[in-house]
Design a protein around this motif. Structure first.
Motif, PDB file in Angstrom:
ATOM      1  N   VAL A   1       0.971  -1.051   0.301  1.00 56.70           N
ATOM      2  CA  VAL A   1      -0.335   0.139  -0.179  1.00 56.70           C
ATOM      3  C   VAL A   1       0.947   1.446   0.141  1.00 56.70           C
ATOM      4  CG1 VAL A   1      -2.063  -0.994   0.884  1.00 56.70           C
ATOM      5  CG2 VAL A   1      -0.328   0.630   2.367  1.00 56.70           C
ATOM      6  N   GLY A   2       0.206   2.615  -0.291  1.00 52.86           N
ATOM      7  CA  GLY A   2       1.158   3.461  -0.410  1.00 52.86           C
ATOM      8  C   GLY A   2       0.395   4.850  -0.903  1.00 52.86           C
ATOM      9  N   PHE A   3       1.094   5.947  -1.028  1.00 48.06           N
ATOM     10  CA  PHE A   3       0.641   7.074  -0.902  1.00 48.06           C
ATOM     11  C   PHE A   3       1.387   8.052  -2.007  1.00 48.06           C
ATOM     12  CE2 PHE A   3      -1.210   5.834   3.381  1.00 48.06           C
ATOM     13  CZ  PHE A   3      -2.204   6.942   3.236  1.00 48.06           C
ATOM     14  N   GLU A   4       1.479   8.367  -3.501  1.00 50.86           N
ATOM     15  CA  GLU A   4       1.820   9.473  -3.500  1.00 50.86           C
ATOM     16  C   GLU A   4       1.570  10.633  -3.279  1.00 50.86           C
ATOM     17  OE1 GLU A   4       4.107   9.724  -7.651  1.00 50.86           O
ATOM     18  OE2 GLU A   4       2.582   7.969  -6.718  1.00 50.86           O
ATOM     19  N   VAL A   5       2.586  11.978  -2.663  1.00 51.30           N
ATOM     20  CA  VAL A   5       3.150  12.912  -2.066  1.00 51.30           C
ATOM     21  C   VAL A   5       3.717  13.728  -2.650  1.00 51.30           C
ATOM     22  CG1 VAL A   5       2.159  11.653  -0.416  1.00 51.30           C
ATOM     23  CG2 VAL A   5       4.515  12.596  -0.630  1.00 51.30           C
TER      24      VAL A   5
ATOM     25  N   ILE B   1       6.297  11.776  -4.994  1.00 50.17           N
ATOM     26  CA  ILE B   1       7.327  10.875  -4.387  1.00 50.17           C
ATOM     27  C   ILE B   1       6.460   9.208  -3.332  1.00 50.17           C
ATOM     28  CG2 ILE B   1       8.746  10.252  -1.954  1.00 50.17           C
ATOM     29  CD1 ILE B   1       8.925  13.334  -1.563  1.00 50.17           C
ATOM     30  N   SER B   2       6.208   8.052  -3.769  1.00 54.06           N
ATOM     31  CA  SER B   2       6.021   7.251  -3.371  1.00 54.06           C
ATOM     32  C   SER B   2       6.139   6.630  -1.855  1.00 54.06           C
ATOM     33  CB  SER B   2       5.494   5.585  -4.703  1.00 54.06           C
ATOM     34  OG  SER B   2       5.352   6.456  -5.962  1.00 54.06           O
ATOM     35  N   LEU B   3       5.646   6.874  -1.074  1.00 55.95           N
ATOM     36  CA  LEU B   3       5.810   6.172   0.359  1.00 55.95           C
ATOM     37  C   LEU B   3       4.833   4.648   0.527  1.00 55.95           C
ATOM     38  CD1 LEU B   3       5.272   9.650   1.946  1.00 55.95           C
ATOM     39  CD2 LEU B   3       7.536   8.845   1.193  1.00 55.95           C
TER      40      LEU B   3
ATOM     41  N   LYS C   1       0.953  17.415  -0.184  1.00 48.81           N
ATOM     42  CA  LYS C   1      -0.215  17.155  -1.523  1.00 48.81           C
ATOM     43  C   LYS C   1      -0.195  16.087  -1.945  1.00 48.81           C
ATOM     44  CE  LYS C   1       0.637  20.997  -4.221  1.00 48.81           C
ATOM     45  NZ  LYS C   1       1.122  22.064  -6.109  1.00 48.81           N
ATOM     46  N   ILE C   2      -1.009  14.809  -0.741  1.00 52.41           N
ATOM     47  CA  ILE C   2      -1.477  13.613  -1.323  1.00 52.41           C
ATOM     48  C   ILE C   2      -2.222  13.514  -2.761  1.00 52.41           C
ATOM     49  CG2 ILE C   2      -2.645  11.442  -0.511  1.00 52.41           C
ATOM     50  CD1 ILE C   2      -2.277  12.609   2.592  1.00 52.41           C
ATOM     51  N   HIS C   3      -1.989  12.592  -3.543  1.00 48.53           N
ATOM     52  CA  HIS C   3      -2.754  13.002  -4.965  1.00 48.53           C
ATOM     53  C   HIS C   3      -3.126  12.047  -5.183  1.00 48.53           C
ATOM     54  CE1 HIS C   3       0.903  16.094  -6.777  1.00 48.53           C
ATOM     55  NE2 HIS C   3       1.132  15.293  -5.994  1.00 48.53           N
TER      56      HIS C   3
END
Length: 204
Positions: free
Chosen positions: A81-85, A129-131, A185-187
């Motif tokens: 799982v991740g967040f593109e920020v 950035i992918s977290l 920013k969370i895309h």
């Protein structure tokens, strides 16, 4: 879809997301407004766009908590799982405020997490950035518990219930430093299945 009930300061996301992979991206993309965002309904702290394709923007908070859940996943699969920020030009407060991506299976599951320092990206304005964090299969986690010699019946019962749960809970957090930060920013968030040979390197 995400709601914007102004009787609460918090933004409620989509509570009934099911795991479905996009044929093009090979992963499930979750629009940012479909996530639960603490203080998300207060424009002093967050900007939540109506457009599902737009990023949510953090103005300033000292308690950052953005979460979601996805149903109908397989307990025997490995997921990431991740967040593109990204950080805006006006980003601040990230020097000593690392972000944590956390994921678990079922409400009674044990979190697996990955820690990220945003200090390294502070000068990369609007660079995506992918977290991410990985969730092991239930059979792998049970084997790990045996190796750790866990015998507590209550812990084992909770672990067994979580192991069979088809729902994944995940989140992006920075709630420990107590410091104000902004400009994030969370895309979108994303979930995808990993090959069975994938090694898990996250820390509990």
């Amino acid at each position: 879809m995400g709601t914007n009930n102004m009787s609460t300061p918090h933004h409620a996301g989509n509570p009934s997301l099911e795991f479905k992979v996009d044929d093009k991206t090979k992963q499930m993309i979750i629009p940012a407004r479909h996530l639960n965002i603490v203080w998300g309904n207060d424009t002093r702290y967050w900007n939540i766009p109506i457009d599902e394709g737009s990023a949510v923007e953090l103005n300033q908070v000292c308690w950052l908590e953005v979460t979601g859940c996805v149903e109908k996943t397989s307990p025997e699969k490995i997921y990431e799982v991740g967040f593109e920020v990204s950080l805006g030009a006006d980003a601040f407060g990230w020097g000593s405020s690392p972000l944590y991506v956390m994921v678990k299976r079922g409400k009674d599951g044990k979190f697996e997490w990955t820690k990220y320092s945003m200090q390294d990206h502070h000068q990369s304005h609007d660079h995506h950035i992918s977290l991410t964090a990985k969730l092991m299969s239930s059979s792998k986690k049970q084997q790990q518990h045996k190796e750790d010699d866990i015998h507590d019946d209550i812990i084992n019962n909770n672990n067994n219930n979580a192991a069979a749960d088809e729902k994944i809970y995940f989140g992006l957090y920075e709630v420990w430093s107590g410091k104000w930060k902004g400009g994030l920013k969370i895309h979108h968030a994303f979930v995808h299945e990993l090959p069975a040979t994938t090694l898990t390197t996250t820390t509990n």
